[in-house]
Design an enzyme around this catalytic site. Structure first.
Site, PDB file in Angstrom:
ATOM      1  N   ARG A  99       2.433  -0.738  -4.824  1.00 48.77           N
ATOM      2  CA  ARG A  99       2.394  -2.327  -4.731  1.00 48.77           C
ATOM      3  C   ARG A  99       1.713  -2.473  -3.608  1.00 48.77           C
ATOM      4  O   ARG A  99       1.467  -1.511  -2.748  1.00 48.77           O
ATOM      5  CB  ARG A  99       3.311  -2.343  -4.881  1.00 48.77           C
ATOM      6  CG  ARG A  99       4.035  -2.381  -3.489  1.00 48.77           C
ATOM      7  CD  ARG A  99       5.189  -1.484  -2.488  1.00 48.77           C
ATOM      8  NE  ARG A  99       6.093  -0.309  -4.210  1.00 48.77           N
ATOM      9  CZ  ARG A  99       6.817  -0.732  -4.260  1.00 48.77           C
ATOM     10  NH1 ARG A  99       7.961  -1.785  -3.574  1.00 48.77           N
ATOM     11  NH2 ARG A  99       7.436  -0.438  -4.804  1.00 48.77           N
ATOM     12  N   GLY A 103       0.674  -1.184  -0.441  1.00 49.38           N
ATOM     13  CA  GLY A 103       0.051   0.330   0.362  1.00 49.38           C
ATOM     14  C   GLY A 103       0.567   1.354  -0.315  1.00 49.38           C
ATOM     15  O   GLY A 103       0.765   2.253   0.276  1.00 49.38           O
ATOM     16  N   HIS A 104       2.121   1.265  -0.736  1.00 44.75           N
ATOM     17  CA  HIS A 104       2.883   2.091  -0.966  1.00 44.75           C
ATOM     18  C   HIS A 104       3.477   2.555  -2.218  1.00 44.75           C
ATOM     19  O   HIS A 104       3.728   1.553  -3.149  1.00 44.75           O
ATOM     20  CB  HIS A 104       3.489   2.272  -0.025  1.00 44.75           C
ATOM     21  CG  HIS A 104       4.818   1.809   0.707  1.00 44.75           C
ATOM     22  ND1 HIS A 104       4.395   0.511   1.248  1.00 44.75           N
ATOM     23  CD2 HIS A 104       6.209   0.744  -0.090  1.00 44.75           C
ATOM     24  CE1 HIS A 104       5.473  -0.463   0.936  1.00 44.75           C
ATOM     25  NE2 HIS A 104       6.368   0.162   0.447  1.00 44.75           N
ATOM     26  N   SER A 105       4.651   3.423  -2.545  1.00 44.98           N
ATOM     27  CA  SER A 105       4.973   3.611  -3.601  1.00 44.98           C
ATOM     28  C   SER A 105       6.509   3.773  -2.675  1.00 44.98           C
ATOM     29  O   SER A 105       6.242   4.846  -2.070  1.00 44.98           O
ATOM     30  CB  SER A 105       4.006   4.354  -4.472  1.00 44.98           C
ATOM     31  OG  SER A 105       5.744   4.799  -5.307  1.00 44.98           O
ATOM     32  N   ILE A 133       5.589   7.127  -0.161  1.00 44.77           N
ATOM     33  CA  ILE A 133       4.287   7.762  -0.239  1.00 44.77           C
ATOM     34  C   ILE A 133       3.606   6.421   0.353  1.00 44.77           C
ATOM     35  O   ILE A 133       3.033   5.891  -0.597  1.00 44.77           O
ATOM     36  CB  ILE A 133       3.917   8.393  -2.280  1.00 44.77           C
ATOM     37  CG1 ILE A 133       5.215   9.099  -2.632  1.00 44.77           C
ATOM     38  CG2 ILE A 133       2.811   8.811  -2.140  1.00 44.77           C
ATOM     39  CD1 ILE A 133       4.847   9.065  -4.084  1.00 44.77           C
TER      40      ILE A 133
END
Length: 135
Positions: free
Chosen positions: A94, A47-49, A119
């Site tokens: 992802r 749940g981030h980049s 992020i």
């Protein structure tokens, strides 16, 4: 999309296979290694980049799905073989889900933990890549 399947070298042996990761396998200098385990099958991870860091995800045991998103398209990649990893380069959102019982996800990262590189909000991610994309 800024991803790639990486084949992990292995030696087949009737007593059990062995896979190895040397500097030629990973396309970046390794700065951090961690792993996810004991994950409930209905849980979601990721749940981030990352703005700069690259990560190589390897399913050491079991299986899970990785949803990757570059802001234009989404793909679901099933990881279920310990001799194949998913290289996720910078600026790819992802999420990991659908963990089988006993699954272990090894993550090899190009950077040490740095919160400023993450992020964690999808709308902020879209804004970031739209503002920072090259024409």
């Amino acid at each position: 999309m800024n991803i790639e399947i990486i084949k992990i070298p292995k030696i087949d042996d009737y007593r059990g296979n062995i896979a190895f990761i040397e500097k030629e396998v990973v396309p970046f200098a390794i700065k951090r290694v961690y792993y996810l385990f004991d994950i409930p099958s209905n849980a979601r991870r990721g749940g981030h980049s990352h703005k700069e860091q690259f990560e190589l995800l390897i399913p050491l045991s079991g299986s899970f799905d990785v949803i990757v998103d570059d802001g234009k398209e989404k793909q679901i990649i099933a990881l279920n073989k310990p001799d194949k990893g998913l290289l996720i380069k910078s600026n790819v959102w992802r999420e990991l889900e659908n963990f089988s019982s006993g699954s272990v996800c090894l993550v090899i990262s190009s950077g040490e933990y740095l919160e400023e590189d993450y992020i964690r909000n999808y709308q902020e991610y879209l804004s970031y890549i739209n503002h920072n994309s090259k024409p």
